[in-house]
Design a protein around this motif. Sequence first.
Motif, short mmCIF file in Angstrom:
data_model
loop_
_atom_site.label_atom_id
_atom_site.label_comp_id
_atom_site.label_asym_id
_atom_site.label_seq_id
_atom_site.Cartn_x
_atom_site.Cartn_y
_atom_site.Cartn_z
N LEU A 87 0.83 -1.21 0.00
CA LEU A 87 0.00 0.00 0.00
C LEU A 87 0.87 1.26 0.00
O LEU A 87 0.55 2.24 -0.70
CB LEU A 87 -0.91 -0.01 1.23
N LEU A 88 1.97 1.23 0.73
CA LEU A 88 2.88 2.39 0.74
C LEU A 88 3.49 2.61 -0.65
O LEU A 88 3.56 3.75 -1.13
CB LEU A 88 3.99 2.17 1.77
N TYR A 89 3.92 1.53 -1.30
CA TYR A 89 4.49 1.68 -2.64
C TYR A 89 3.44 2.19 -3.63
O TYR A 89 3.74 2.99 -4.51
CB TYR A 89 5.07 0.35 -3.11
N TRP A 90 2.21 1.74 -3.49
CA TRP A 90 1.14 2.20 -4.39
C TRP A 90 0.87 3.68 -4.17
O TRP A 90 0.67 4.42 -5.14
CB TRP A 90 -0.12 1.38 -4.15
N LEU A 91 0.86 4.12 -2.89
CA LEU A 91 0.65 5.54 -2.61
C LEU A 91 1.81 6.38 -3.16
O LEU A 91 1.58 7.47 -3.72
CB LEU A 91 0.52 5.76 -1.10
N ALA A 93 3.73 5.63 -5.72
CA ALA A 93 3.59 5.65 -7.18
C ALA A 93 2.44 6.54 -7.62
O ALA A 93 2.52 7.25 -8.64
CB ALA A 93 3.39 4.22 -7.70
N HIS A 94 1.35 6.55 -6.85
CA HIS A 94 0.19 7.37 -7.21
C HIS A 94 0.51 8.86 -7.04
O HIS A 94 0.16 9.67 -7.90
CB HIS A 94 -1.00 6.98 -6.33
N VAL A 95 1.19 9.21 -5.96
CA VAL A 95 1.53 10.62 -5.73
C VAL A 95 2.55 11.10 -6.77
O VAL A 95 2.48 12.24 -7.26
CB VAL A 95 2.07 10.80 -4.29
N ASN A 96 3.48 10.25 -7.12
CA ASN A 96 4.52 10.63 -8.08
C ASN A 96 4.04 10.57 -9.53
O ASN A 96 4.74 11.02 -10.43
CB ASN A 96 5.74 9.73 -7.91
N GLY A 97 2.85 10.00 -9.74
CA GLY A 97 2.32 9.90 -11.09
C GLY A 97 2.87 8.74 -11.89
O GLY A 97 2.79 8.73 -13.13
N ASN A 110 7.69 0.03 -13.33
CA ASN A 110 6.79 -1.08 -13.67
C ASN A 110 5.75 -1.36 -12.59
O ASN A 110 5.29 -2.48 -12.43
CB ASN A 110 7.59 -2.36 -13.95
N VAL A 111 5.38 -0.37 -11.82
CA VAL A 111 4.27 -0.46 -10.88
C VAL A 111 3.14 0.40 -11.43
O VAL A 111 3.21 1.62 -11.39
CB VAL A 111 4.68 0.00 -9.46
N ARG A 112 2.10 -0.25 -11.94
CA ARG A 112 0.98 0.46 -12.58
C ARG A 112 -0.31 0.36 -11.79
O ARG A 112 -1.34 0.86 -12.22
CB ARG A 112 0.75 -0.12 -13.98
N GLY A 113 -0.28 -0.30 -10.64
CA GLY A 113 -1.47 -0.44 -9.80
C GLY A 113 -1.13 -1.11 -8.48
O GLY A 113 0.05 -1.39 -8.16
N PHE A 114 -2.18 -1.39 -7.70
CA PHE A 114 -1.94 -1.98 -6.38
C PHE A 114 -1.40 -3.40 -6.50
O PHE A 114 -0.60 -3.84 -5.67
CB PHE A 114 -3.24 -1.97 -5.56
#
Length: 381
Positions: A87-91, A93-97, A110-114
């Motif tokens: 969840l931390l990595y997803w957040l 990646a989401h904040v960084n776009g 290569n992280v495109r989702g949870f």
Amino acid sequence: MSTERGEQVIDTHYTTVHTLGREKGNKQRELRYMQKDGRFPVVFHKTPGDWSPYLIDIFTTLVEIRWRVMLLLFSLSYILSWLFFGLLYWLIAHVNGDIDNADEDLCVANVRGFTGAFMFSMETQATIGYGFRVTTENCMVAIIVVTVQDVFSCLLDTIVIGIVVAKMASARKRAQTVGFSNCAVVNLRDGVLCLSWRLGDLRGNHILDGVIRAQLVRYVKKPLGFVVISYQDLDIQDRDIVLVTPATIIHKLEPGSPLYTLGPDDLLEGYFEIVVSFTYTGDSTGMLHQTRTSYTPTEIRWGQRFQDMVKPGKKHYKVDYGLFNETSWVSMPFMSAEEYDRRRCPVEGSPLLPSVKSNGHRNTCQVNVDTTEEVMHQTFL
């Protein structure tokens, strides 16, 4: 004729004492102070702190729980940690776009989702290292999270391995290979009534520094349903034992013993248990272990002895554990040790005083106590 009569008397007396004792014990008291396997049927209610003692000593709590519960907790600890860091990595990646953009300025490649974040978390903590999802030097936050997860993974693995090893090497497992006999017996040894039971080690390696202890536990029921429990130590002959072969533990029913006034008829109405324990050190691991059990009045066999089970061979001593719990009848009086001693040498002026023969300057008491010859051999498992 006398032998047949003696056989009938002993057989009738044994049947009366032990059969009625079992029936009365089952009707009036089904609960033991200690189970045969050494466990105590005790449940605590309204203890101070409730769960706090278990949480304070969490290591002991995890060692003592069942295997299936422990495996479930350990599996959940790994899965929940993967989900948390995923969840931390997803957040991040989401904040960084990173999810919408595929440029080179990424925190986790290569992280495109949870799902991808969860896979990266599991690969990082399990050190799989597929090399497809990686952190980049563009995002310091992701590097810090990976570092924290690596340290947490080492700590979690250490705890899990330590608890599993401690549980596998638990003293309770070793205690299952050291056992007491199913019953205790009362017979004559060198003219003294003795209570005895057997102790044996089922493994080939021997035990060092073993100490025997026995207690008489009595319980009295109060009108409101409460039980008052008292404890008295029993003197054991030869407490220190090196258990190379099965040993017979002996407690002499002498003046000063709590069982001195106990007779075969008292086993019908006795509300007590004899709690015995053997504390020892195993020579293989050097760990301290304890084996314990208890004997109720219905498990005490009056007028019997254990069968011999050690025979010498050409190169070894042979121990037949098939005879470990077997007993046979012996000739002895069916009376308490106190009454037996009084009849052997009563106090002067007692109406039971027999004739006293003078032997020089010393008087010796002689009296014939009615006993029968050994009339039968019976095996009990």
